[in-house]
Design a protein around this motif. Sequence first.
Motif, short mmCIF file in Angstrom:
data_model
loop_
_atom_site.label_atom_id
_atom_site.label_comp_id
_atom_site.label_asym_id
_atom_site.label_seq_id
_atom_site.Cartn_x
_atom_site.Cartn_y
_atom_site.Cartn_z
N ASP A 1 0.81 -1.23 0.00
CA ASP A 1 0.00 0.00 0.00
C ASP A 1 0.84 1.28 0.00
O ASP A 1 0.30 2.37 -0.12
CB ASP A 1 -0.97 0.07 1.20
N THR A 2 2.14 1.16 0.16
CA THR A 2 3.00 2.34 0.19
C THR A 2 3.97 2.33 -0.99
O THR A 2 4.03 3.27 -1.78
CB THR A 2 3.78 2.42 1.50
N ASP A 3 4.72 1.24 -1.13
CA ASP A 3 5.68 1.15 -2.22
C ASP A 3 4.95 0.91 -3.54
O ASP A 3 4.04 0.07 -3.61
CB ASP A 3 6.66 0.00 -1.99
N THR A 4 5.37 1.63 -4.57
CA THR A 4 4.73 1.48 -5.87
C THR A 4 5.51 0.53 -6.78
O THR A 4 5.12 0.30 -7.92
CB THR A 4 4.60 2.84 -6.58
N GLN A 5 6.59 -0.01 -6.26
CA GLN A 5 7.44 -0.91 -7.03
C GLN A 5 6.64 -2.12 -7.53
O GLN A 5 5.89 -2.74 -6.77
CB GLN A 5 8.58 -1.40 -6.13
N ASP A 6 6.82 -2.47 -8.80
CA ASP A 6 6.24 -3.69 -9.37
C ASP A 6 6.86 -4.88 -8.64
O ASP A 6 8.07 -5.07 -8.67
CB ASP A 6 6.56 -3.74 -10.86
N VAL A 7 6.03 -5.67 -8.00
CA VAL A 7 6.56 -6.78 -7.21
C VAL A 7 7.27 -7.81 -8.09
O VAL A 7 8.22 -8.47 -7.66
CB VAL A 7 5.43 -7.44 -6.38
N GLU A 8 6.84 -7.96 -9.34
CA GLU A 8 7.45 -8.99 -10.19
C GLU A 8 8.77 -8.54 -10.81
O GLU A 8 9.47 -9.34 -11.42
CB GLU A 8 6.47 -9.42 -11.28
N THR A 9 9.09 -7.27 -10.71
CA THR A 9 10.39 -6.82 -11.24
C THR A 9 11.27 -6.24 -10.15
O THR A 9 12.31 -5.65 -10.42
CB THR A 9 10.19 -5.75 -12.33
N LYS A 10 10.85 -6.38 -8.93
CA LYS A 10 11.61 -5.87 -7.79
C LYS A 10 13.01 -6.49 -7.76
O LYS A 10 13.18 -7.69 -7.97
CB LYS A 10 10.84 -6.23 -6.51
N ALA A 11 14.01 -5.67 -7.47
CA ALA A 11 15.38 -6.15 -7.38
C ALA A 11 15.74 -6.45 -5.93
O ALA A 11 15.18 -5.87 -5.00
CB ALA A 11 16.34 -5.12 -7.94
N LEU A 12 16.68 -7.37 -5.77
CA LEU A 12 17.19 -7.68 -4.43
C LEU A 12 18.25 -6.67 -4.04
O LEU A 12 18.97 -6.13 -4.90
CB LEU A 12 17.78 -9.09 -4.41
N ALA A 13 18.37 -6.42 -2.76
CA ALA A 13 19.45 -5.56 -2.27
C ALA A 13 20.79 -6.28 -2.41
O ALA A 13 20.84 -7.49 -2.68
CB ALA A 13 19.19 -5.20 -0.81
N THR A 14 21.86 -5.55 -2.22
CA THR A 14 23.19 -6.15 -2.31
C THR A 14 23.31 -7.29 -1.29
O THR A 14 22.84 -7.18 -0.16
CB THR A 14 24.26 -5.10 -2.01
N LEU A 15 23.94 -8.36 -1.72
CA LEU A 15 24.00 -9.53 -0.85
C LEU A 15 25.07 -9.39 0.23
O LEU A 15 26.01 -8.60 0.11
CB LEU A 15 24.25 -10.79 -1.67
N ASN A 16 24.88 -10.14 1.29
CA ASN A 16 25.88 -10.28 2.34
C ASN A 16 26.32 -11.75 2.38
O ASN A 16 25.54 -12.64 2.03
CB ASN A 16 25.31 -9.88 3.69
N THR A 17 27.54 -11.97 2.82
CA THR A 17 28.07 -13.35 2.81
C THR A 17 28.73 -13.69 4.12
O THR A 17 29.07 -12.82 4.94
CB THR A 17 29.12 -13.53 1.69
#
Lengths: 166, 234
Positions: A87-103
């Motif tokens: 209800d707040t973010d307008t980002q397309d859920v199917e094209t959403k990118a992941l944040a930088t990974l941690n290892t």
Amino acid sequence: MATVTQQLDPGSGQFLATAFPALVRGGTNFPVLGLAYDAAANEAAFWLIRAVNYGTGNVTVHVDWYADTATTGDVVWQAQLAAITPDTDTQDVETKALATLNTVTDTHLGTVGQRLHRAIITVTNLDALAVNDDLWIRIARDAANVADTMAGDAVLALATVSYSDV
Amino acid sequence: MAVRFDLESDAYVKSVGIPGTTYTWTCWFYVSVYRSNWQGIIDVGDPDPSWQYLGIDSSNTTIIFAWGLNPHISVVASALGVWFRCAVVRNGTAVTAYAGQVQNALSSNTATITNGLTPTKLWVGRSANGNEWFNGRVAALKMWDAALTQAEVENELSQYQPRRTTNLLAFHPFIGTELTDYSGGGHHQVAGSTATTPEDGPPIPWGPFRPRLIRPSAVAAPVSPPGAFFPFFP
């Protein structure tokens, strides 16, 4: 402030069409269901949770794993988040990118090949995580990393996600 | 995991728990090697040539459904080294065969079985004709003595565990080379004379995400048995 922990069941992990760990089941006296991550290819599994009562700070991912065949070597585990506030973010859920990974690099402790280990990944790239966000979690083995030296599959038996609540 | 078949003698077969002329089966398959012959993946017919199987045509181009000595129907283009999900639904004489690559929608085609063929066995890894053996992997095989809708078929192909348990005749996850029928019906497979091998399986989960109650770890556990108030508590 307390810690909220959510379990990520290997049996309910989701996958992309390629580069995914194999579902395996072993165990003599009780079934051990797991996801077998290859030693030669970067493979990933995904889970969706709601970040119930998320307050602040880093997210901690515990990966409980064992080696399929090896008794030595290191495994490089990756964790990656994608958070969306409904209800707040307008980002397309199917094209959403992941944040930088941690290892984290976890070392086989030897003696028994299929002993259980726990790798702890501190996820600092939170993708602006907010309370009650829908949170996608990617857990992968970075098999192409030169630091990943363990031969054979690394089997994820259970993972958890934990964070401080509001 | 999945079971890899690469010889005629690898094939599994059983003659118990076989449905009548109304049935559905679903599974995943992966073509490892093409052969210059027809390849039967799942067949409920026997003996040769009373087959009713889903497989690959001899030109290695098409996933087909074949029954008896009738012309086969095409379902979708074949491909090597790719996971396919598939199903066959028969309701009397009407058959719908489904197949699709993992990243694509299911394709389907229909046929009418007019020659009275009835299921007699369940072959996995070949057709009733032993020359038509499959060189590839099979996983998550389920069978019902009911005609499932396409929505139900799609639903079943999304995970190993059966979602519909009514009319379930067989559940062979094939996580490994086991022959066990996990439907509860005891309709186990019989191995061939040569051993199959386990290989990596399709990109589907074992089952659905299980609902869990989340609570801060610092909060004391409830005094009452958890199940009384928290039905989803693990």
